[in-house]
Design an enzyme around this catalytic site. Structure first.
Site, mmCIF file in Angstrom:
data_model
loop_
_atom_site.group_PDB
_atom_site.id
_atom_site.type_symbol
_atom_site.label_atom_id
_atom_site.label_comp_id
_atom_site.label_asym_id
_atom_site.label_seq_id
_atom_site.Cartn_x
_atom_site.Cartn_y
_atom_site.Cartn_z
ATOM 1 N NE ARG A 1 -4.000 1.806 2.318
ATOM 2 C CZ ARG A 1 -4.322 2.674 3.315
ATOM 3 N NH1 ARG A 1 -3.557 2.854 4.256
ATOM 4 N NH2 ARG A 1 -5.186 3.631 2.929
ATOM 5 C CB ILE B 1 -5.479 5.832 -0.789
ATOM 6 C CG1 ILE B 1 -5.411 4.507 -0.776
ATOM 7 C CG2 ILE B 1 -4.848 6.447 0.496
ATOM 8 C CD1 ILE B 1 -3.789 3.780 -0.891
ATOM 9 C CB SER B 2 -10.588 3.335 0.333
ATOM 10 O OG SER B 2 -11.457 4.150 -0.587
ATOM 11 C CD GLN B 3 -11.758 2.579 6.968
ATOM 12 O OE1 GLN B 3 -12.613 3.370 7.082
ATOM 13 N NE2 GLN B 3 -11.476 1.827 7.969
#
Length: 293
Positions: free
Chosen positions: A116, A142-144
């Protein structure tokens, strides 16, 4: 897109940073140059390139954990080890996500595979494996990790998926995770700078089953439809009908829906003219917008 002239892997032209060497700037806006620098710092010493794992049944899914992501960047030297972005830190992130309720071993294996930190600005990389959304520029995030895993788990429903569409490529992280669980992944981004950033982030990983498109995600990608699964990474007041029409019968779409108060919604196409909706948990996403910029 022309099926006669474009095949997997995704053709991506090389990106080089020709500007003079500068000290790192710790800001929240990622760029294609940032992506190139991240790749250089995290390149594996051995060749071979990163590959998404083949679509696996649950009995094979745990092999993901043993086959970590590797990046081929020619003759670039091996990077210094950074404890804040190590495999151990990534595994701890996956364990947290599992404790939050995600149980699909294929999804957890994909989350464990994709680095990530390579999808965000260098200054934010030490925060890459906390369970939070982070800025990527252009008022986008950026999504969790949990929400990425949760949406993919709901879309999969324990079954292999062949063709998947993502609306909102962003920095490319979720697209890379999807490439580990689906045979073909198409991803659309409406912001040109983010589209280029995602290409730069994904280029060193050489993902063979992923195609990126610049365009209006609300229109979907009819030339590649129908899809077994569709995931939206932005919230609208309702799911666009164009996307519902591009689902296979039996296909599943997962999207955040709402304005100030949002929730995840699962839509399953059960016949040519019938879709069944199910409301899931609360969430928070950037707004879904039409057009391109």
């Amino acid at each position: 897109m022309s099926e006669k002239t474009r095949t997997f892997p995704l053709p991506l032209s090389s990106v080089t940073d020709k500007s003079p060497a500068k000290k790192p700037v710790y800001n929240t806006v990622a760029t294609p140059q940032t992506a190139t620098q991240n790749a250089a710092r995290t390149a594996a010493a051995n060749a071979g390139g990163w590959r998404p794992q083949p679509v696996a049944s649950p009995s094979r899914a745990h092999s993901y954990a043993q086959e970590r992501a590797q990046v081929q960047l020619g003759s670039m030297p091996a990077p210094r080890q950074n404890a804040l972005v190590s495999d151990g830190v990534r595994r701890a992130m996956v364990q947290r996500v599992a404790k939050q309720g995600v149980s699909d071993p294929v999804v957890l294996g994909a989350l464990d595979t994709v680095p990530r930190h390579m999808f965000m600005d260098e200054g934010l990389a030490p925060q890459a494996y906390i369970d939070a959304s982070l800025p990527i520029g252009h008022h986008q995030t950026i999504s969790q990790p949990y929400i990425v895993a949760r949406m993919i788990e709901v879309m999969r429903a324990g079954q292999d998926v062949h063709r998947v569409l993502e609306i909102g490529t962003g920095c490319g992280y979720q697209a890379a995770v999807l490439a580990c669980v689906a045979k073909e992944v198409y991803s659309i981004e409406r912001i040109k700078s983010l589209h280029e950033l995602a290409k730069a982030n994904l280029r060193p990983m050489r993902v063979p089953n992923l195609r990126l498109h610049y365009g209006d995600g609300m229109l979907g990608l009819p030339q590649a439809a129908p899809f077994d699964g569709i995931i939206l990474a932005a919230a609208g007041l309702e799911v666009p009908q164009a996307l519902l029409d591009q689902l296979n019968i039996g296909g599943r779409l997962v999207a955040p829906v709402g304005a100030r108060t949002q929730h995840l919604e699962l839509v399953t196409r059960v016949s040519k003219n019938e879709w069944v909706r199910q409301t899931l948990e609360d969430c928070h996403f950037v707004p879904l917008r039409p057009g391109t910029v």
